[in-house]
Design an enzyme around this catalytic site. Sequence first.
Site, PDB file in Angstrom:
ATOM      1  N   ASP A 359      43.090  80.934  23.366  1.00 55.60           N
ATOM      2  CA  ASP A 359      42.611  79.616  23.937  1.00 55.60           C
ATOM      3  C   ASP A 359      41.715  79.388  23.056  1.00 55.60           C
ATOM      4  O   ASP A 359      40.561  78.767  23.726  1.00 55.60           O
ATOM      5  CB  ASP A 359      42.688  79.690  25.620  1.00 55.60           C
ATOM      6  CG  ASP A 359      44.139  81.288  25.374  1.00 55.60           C
ATOM      7  OD1 ASP A 359      45.374  80.888  25.541  1.00 55.60           O
ATOM      8  OD2 ASP A 359      43.668  82.042  25.717  1.00 55.60           O
ATOM      9  N   THR A 360      41.516  78.537  21.947  1.00 51.39           N
ATOM     10  CA  THR A 360      41.209  77.688  21.151  1.00 51.39           C
ATOM     11  C   THR A 360      41.998  76.762  21.126  1.00 51.39           C
ATOM     12  O   THR A 360      42.642  75.977  21.653  1.00 51.39           O
ATOM     13  CB  THR A 360      41.744  78.617  19.871  1.00 51.39           C
ATOM     14  OG1 THR A 360      41.140  79.772  20.047  1.00 51.39           O
ATOM     15  CG2 THR A 360      41.633  78.195  19.105  1.00 51.39           C
TER      16      THR A 360
END
Length: 550
Positions: A359-360
């Site tokens: 998630d980035t």
Amino acid sequence: MPVAAFDRITGKAFASRSEVYATHGMAATSQPLATQVALDILKQGGSAVDAAIAANAMLGLVEPTGSGIGGDLFAIVWSAKEQKLYGLNASGRSPKSLTLAQLQAKGLKFLPPYGPLPVSVPGAVDGWYQLHAKFGALPMKANLAPAIRYAREGFPVSELIAYYMQLSGKRLAQYPGFKETYMPQGHMPATGDIFKNPALANTYEKIAKGGRDEFYKGSIARSIANYMKAQGGYLGYDDLASHHSEWVEPVSVNYRGYDVWELPPNGQGIAALQILKTLEPFNLQAMGQTSAEYVHLFVEAKKLAFADRAKFYGDPAFNQIPVQQLIGEAYNQQRAKLIDPNKAAKSVAPGNPNLQHGDTVYLTTADSQGNMVSLIQSNYRGMGSGMTPPDLGFVLQDRGQLFDLTPGHFNSYAPGKRPFHTIIPAFVTKAGKPWLSFGVMGGATQPQMHAQILINLIDFGMNLQEAGDAPRILHSGSAQPTGEQMHDGGYVSLESGFPMETRRELSKKGHVLQDALGAFGGYQAIGRNPQTGVYRGASESRKDGQVAGY
């Protein structure tokens, strides 16, 4: 993935839009407001680095589900003046007061994903200042001003980000400080709701005035340390005060005439290089992008690279990592011979490179001088650990969860050590000139998608937008750097653009197919024509993002 438009006059039918072209500057991020902020900074005379910092600060506000100053940062920068690439590792280290023996005494086999234990030093702010000192043109106050204004005034939450915020709220509302920051009305914001984060605005203002030391040695550091102590955590003031980023040399392989650049471990970027070099002997163009033959070869090459990833990737300050051997042509061609063209491997052992010497959110920006930035930044699991220091406006990362708790492993937990990292920026040069700045956010997805994007461009002749919109392959369930064991042979997930015939043939070869939702990453890219200097850009159709230039 559904076909985007059968009535497109140009390009592939599955492409969601055309590439974007511009000459003066360009930005591609995963949220349109961040892209617009980056363009504003460029128009004010800011450099590509200024634009990247401004966009990253904005994303920490508008996309807290993937980023924020509680997390880490990596970047690759093309300096037009020096005609060379620079790499920055701005990842943080584990608390010095926490040992492997203490974790084992708690009966843990793996670090938990949430709470105080997986928190490591946030490296992003120091990363901003390192980048700015070398390549910035505007004062940091100017770079942070747009995010400060939006944090105070509020912004409408976009669709996909709202979806992930809802999921994070269910997991993290139990942790002190989280609800006060992100659920002031008693619930997470929905699509189109106006969300304000005045605490983050105050934090950004303190950083703009006091610099990186305000975060690592000043009032922000003390707030973080006091909060973590109250929560039974180990991250302390000394851990923050002693933090520093590192400038590192990017490493590369040549793939069919293109030099593909990644950062060395503790990240996983060289896995993409290993996949490409393993596949280079094969005629992928003749196979076709949705053929069972290509998908099978890609998955098997990924398995080989990830077996090495599980064994050899870690913090180079604690290990002698054989990077050049792992990405070497001879080694990967030897590994390619292990691929059975008709049968999926159920187990893959790591190789044996010569160890004697050895998630980035993703965003990219480019300016009128020809400077380009490839930057990736993350909290790790969505919004991070849930640890939300009061009145600071952000969540601390849970990157420490990626440590292995097995003694003797390259990625074994140790005090003051950087964990294995999933986030990786990428860059491509051709004949010594910048050709492409790109990245694909999404955990272990990233090396797989880096390789697929480049194969789409180089082998299958797609443009930047087509290469991102084309249906993707995801293999999961290989050996993990945390020591976690998964299903033998793993699972292959294909987006809906792959024909049923391909799926049947893969099953015949022994692959186990499994549906996946939202697991195929988020891509942004800016390319440059070395003759004309014209930029071309693409943005991920699976996210809320935008590419724009002027």
